[in-house]
Design a protein around this motif. Structure first.
Motif, PDB file in Angstrom:
ATOM      1  N   THR A 144       0.833  -1.201   0.000  1.00 47.18           N
ATOM      2  CA  THR A 144       0.000   0.000   0.000  1.00 47.18           C
ATOM      3  C   THR A 144       0.869   1.252   0.000  1.00 47.18           C
ATOM      4  N   ALA A 145       1.925   1.240   0.818  1.00 47.77           N
ATOM      5  CA  ALA A 145       2.848   2.381   0.836  1.00 47.77           C
ATOM      6  C   ALA A 145       3.498   2.572  -0.522  1.00 47.77           C
ATOM      7  N   TRP A 146       3.853   1.452  -1.182  1.00 50.23           N
ATOM      8  CA  TRP A 146       4.446   1.549  -2.526  1.00 50.23           C
ATOM      9  C   TRP A 146       3.469   2.172  -3.494  1.00 50.23           C
ATOM     10  N   ALA A 147       2.180   1.807  -3.429  1.00 52.30           N
ATOM     11  CA  ALA A 147       1.165   2.381  -4.316  1.00 52.30           C
ATOM     12  C   ALA A 147       0.994   3.871  -4.055  1.00 52.30           C
ATOM     13  N   ILE A 148       1.050   4.264  -2.775  1.00 52.53           N
ATOM     14  CA  ILE A 148       0.972   5.694  -2.434  1.00 52.53           C
ATOM     15  C   ILE A 148       2.176   6.437  -3.020  1.00 52.53           C
ATOM     16  N   TRP A 149       3.353   5.843  -2.885  1.00 51.41           N
ATOM     17  CA  TRP A 149       4.563   6.481  -3.421  1.00 51.41           C
ATOM     18  C   TRP A 149       4.530   6.533  -4.948  1.00 51.41           C
ATOM     19  N   PHE A 150       3.994   5.501  -5.567  1.00 52.80           N
ATOM     20  CA  PHE A 150       3.850   5.482  -7.022  1.00 52.80           C
ATOM     21  C   PHE A 150       2.953   6.629  -7.477  1.00 52.80           C
ATOM     22  N   ASN A 151       1.851   6.848  -6.764  1.00 53.53           N
ATOM     23  CA  ASN A 151       0.960   7.964  -7.094  1.00 53.53           C
ATOM     24  C   ASN A 151       1.653   9.301  -6.870  1.00 53.53           C
ATOM     25  N   ARG A 152       2.436   9.370  -5.793  1.00 56.18           N
ATOM     26  CA  ARG A 152       3.198  10.604  -5.511  1.00 56.18           C
ATOM     27  C   ARG A 152       4.141  10.925  -6.651  1.00 56.18           C
ATOM     28  N   LYS A 160      -0.103  14.317 -12.662  1.00 55.39           N
ATOM     29  CA  LYS A 160      -1.413  13.679 -12.627  1.00 55.39           C
ATOM     30  C   LYS A 160      -1.505  12.811 -11.382  1.00 55.39           C
ATOM     31  N   SER A 161      -2.714  12.728 -10.841  1.00 56.70           N
ATOM     32  CA  SER A 161      -2.931  11.975  -9.618  1.00 56.70           C
ATOM     33  C   SER A 161      -4.111  11.034  -9.805  1.00 56.70           C
ATOM     34  N   SER A 162      -4.057   9.889  -9.129  1.00 55.50           N
ATOM     35  CA  SER A 162      -5.129   8.908  -9.210  1.00 55.50           C
ATOM     36  C   SER A 162      -6.055   9.049  -8.016  1.00 55.50           C
ATOM     37  N   PRO A 163      -7.328   8.726  -8.189  1.00 54.34           N
ATOM     38  CA  PRO A 163      -8.249   8.721  -7.040  1.00 54.34           C
ATOM     39  C   PRO A 163      -7.810   7.697  -6.000  1.00 54.34           C
ATOM     40  N   HIS A 164      -8.249   7.906  -4.770  1.00 58.34           N
ATOM     41  CA  HIS A 164      -7.863   7.011  -3.689  1.00 58.34           C
ATOM     42  C   HIS A 164      -8.271   5.569  -3.973  1.00 58.34           C
ATOM     43  N   SER A 165      -9.431   5.386  -4.592  1.00 53.27           N
ATOM     44  CA  SER A 165      -9.888   4.026  -4.879  1.00 53.27           C
ATOM     45  C   SER A 165      -8.936   3.320  -5.846  1.00 53.27           C
ATOM     46  N   GLN A 166      -8.380   4.048  -6.809  1.00 54.48           N
ATOM     47  CA  GLN A 166      -7.440   3.443  -7.761  1.00 54.48           C
ATOM     48  C   GLN A 166      -6.124   3.080  -7.077  1.00 54.48           C
ATOM     49  N   ILE A 167      -5.700   3.886  -6.105  1.00 55.55           N
ATOM     50  CA  ILE A 167      -4.468   3.571  -5.369  1.00 55.55           C
ATOM     51  C   ILE A 167      -4.651   2.275  -4.590  1.00 55.55           C
ATOM     52  N   TRP A 168      -5.800   2.128  -3.926  1.00 58.21           N
ATOM     53  CA  TRP A 168      -6.079   0.882  -3.204  1.00 58.21           C
ATOM     54  C   TRP A 168      -6.126  -0.299  -4.170  1.00 58.21           C
ATOM     55  N   ARG A 172      -3.777  -3.668  -4.083  1.00 62.50           N
ATOM     56  CA  ARG A 172      -4.354  -5.013  -3.981  1.00 62.50           C
ATOM     57  C   ARG A 172      -4.026  -5.865  -5.205  1.00 62.50           C
ATOM     58  N   ARG A 173      -4.095  -5.247  -6.397  1.00 59.99           N
ATOM     59  CA  ARG A 173      -3.817  -5.987  -7.628  1.00 59.99           C
ATOM     60  C   ARG A 173      -2.353  -6.411  -7.706  1.00 59.99           C
ATOM     61  N   THR A 174      -1.441  -5.538  -7.271  1.00 60.38           N
ATOM     62  CA  THR A 174      -0.019  -5.872  -7.278  1.00 60.38           C
ATOM     63  C   THR A 174       0.266  -7.069  -6.380  1.00 60.38           C
TER      64      THR A 174
END
Length: 296
Positions: A144-152, A160-168, A172-174
Motif C-alpha cells: 500500500t505504501a508503494w502504491a501511495i509512493w507510485f501515485n506521488r 497527474k494523480s489517481s483517485p484514492h480508490s485506484q491507489i487501493w 491489492r492488484r499488485t
C-alpha cells in the motif's frame, strides 16, 4: 621448495593457486569479485563496509534492525516493493525534504497536500509499528505504501494523480498478481517432466564431469565419465587434486580433466556436460579472469 621457504599457511595458499597448461601472459585482475573484472557497483559494495566501520566503529551487538530486515526480504511481494520497503525503513526515499537537504534547488513541501514538509514519515506512515506486525500485515502495509509512493511520483513527474480508490486497487492488484504468479510458477515446476541423461548424436562422445570439495584441510577431487551415443561408458577417471578449492574452481578442474582424457583417447567430436552454469558460461565466453580463469 615452497614448503621449505614459507610458513605452512602461506605454502598451502601458494600451492592452491591453479596453474594453466597454456601459460598465458600475466594480467591484472580485480579481487573484489570471483570474475576478476572491476565494476563500479562492485567497488561500491567493497568500500561501503569500510566507510561505515571508519565512521561508526564496530558494534558488538550488530544491527538492531536485523529481525526487521529478515521480515522485509521474506515478504511475498514483488522485488520492487521489497526494495521500496527497505528504502522506506532506511529513510532512503527521495522525498522533497531529503532532496532539499542534499542541496537540490527544490521546495520541501509535500506535492500532494502542499502544506506540510514531505518527509518519509509524512509521505507514508510512521514505521515504528513494523516490528510488531505479522508477515501478512507487513505485506499489506508495504504494498500500500508503494502504491501511495507510485501515485506521488506521478504527481511530481507527470502532473497527474489517481483517485484514492485506484491507489487501493493498484496495491491489492499488485499483491494478488505476485502471489498468483508464484503459484503458477510452482505448478509449472511440479508438472515439468524429469530430465535425465541424454545420449549424444552418433559418432559423438559425451563427457560428464563433476567436482567435490570438502572442509578445510581436505583436498578436492574430480570425476569424469565418457559415454558413446548408445550410453555405454568408454572411459572414466577420478582424481584427488593437490589442494582444497572452491566449488567453481573444482568444477573447472573436472572439465579440464575430462578434456585431457578425451585428448588422450584421441576423441575428435565431444560434448562436455557440467552442472556448473558459472563454469560453462566462462568457457563459452573464453573468460580467463576470475578465480578459475587460469584453468579456463
Amino acid at each position: 621448495m615452497v614448503k621449505r621457504f614459507f610458513l605452512p599457511f602461506e605454502a598451502e595458499t601458494i600451492l592452491n593457486i591453479p596453474l594453466s597448461y597454456n601459460l598465458p601472459e600475466d594480467s591484472i585482475i580485480w579481487l573484489g569479485n570471483k570474475w576478476g573484472v572491476f565494476t563500479v557497483r562492485n567497488a561500491y559494495y567493497v568500500a561501503l563496509p569500510i566507510v561505515e566501520n571508519s565512521e561508526e566503529g564496530e558494534c558488538s551487538s550488530g544491527d538492531s534492525r536485523t529481525r526487521l530486515w529478515k521480515k522485509v526480504w521474506q515478504l511475498k511481494l514483488p522485488a520492487k516493493v521489497r526494495i521500496f520497503a527497505w528504502k522506506a525503513c532506511m529513510d532512503g526515499l527521495p522525498t522533497k525534504l531529503k532532496l532539499a537537504k542534499r542541496g537540490l534547488n527544490v521546495g520541501a513541501e509535500c506535492p500532494l497536500c502542499e502544506k506540510a514538509v514531505e518527509s518519509s514519515s509524512h509521505a507514508l506512515i510512521y514505521l515504528e509499528i513494523l516490528d510488531a506486525g505479522s508477515p501478512n500485515d507487513l505485506e499489506t502495509l508495504f504494498v500500500t505504501a508503494w502504491a501511495i509512493w507510485f501515485n506521488r511520483n506521478q504527481v511530481v513527474h507527470e502532473s497527474k494523480s489517481s483517485p484514492h480508490s485506484q491507489i487501493w486497487n493498484l496495491a491489492r492488484r499488485t499483491q494478488e498478481d505476485y502471489k498468483n504468479a508464484v503459484l503458477f510458477c510452482r505448478a509449472q515446476q511440479q508438472q515439468a517432466p524429469d530430465v535425465g541423461w541424454a545420449a549424444p548424436p552418433p559418432d559423438v562422445y559425451k563427457i560428464n564431469v563433476d567436482g567435490a570439495t570438502a572442509g578445510i584441510g581436505c583436498r578436492s577431487s574430480v570425476g569424469v565419465v565418457i559415454r558413446d551415443c548408445r550410453g555405454m561408458a568408454v572411459a572414466a577417471v577420478s582424481k584427488v587434486l593437490n589442494g582444497n578449492y572452491g566449488a567453481a574452481v573444482t568444477e573447472a578442474f573436472a572439465v579440464e580433466e575430462g578434456i585431457l582424457l578425451a585428448r588422450e583417447m584421441e576423441l575428435q567430436r565431444i560434448i562436455v556436460e557440467s552442472d556448473s552454469c558459472e563454469v560453462v558460461d566462462a568457457i563459452n565466453e573464453s573468460s580467463c579472469n576470475g578465480e578459475f580463469g587460469m584453468v579456463i
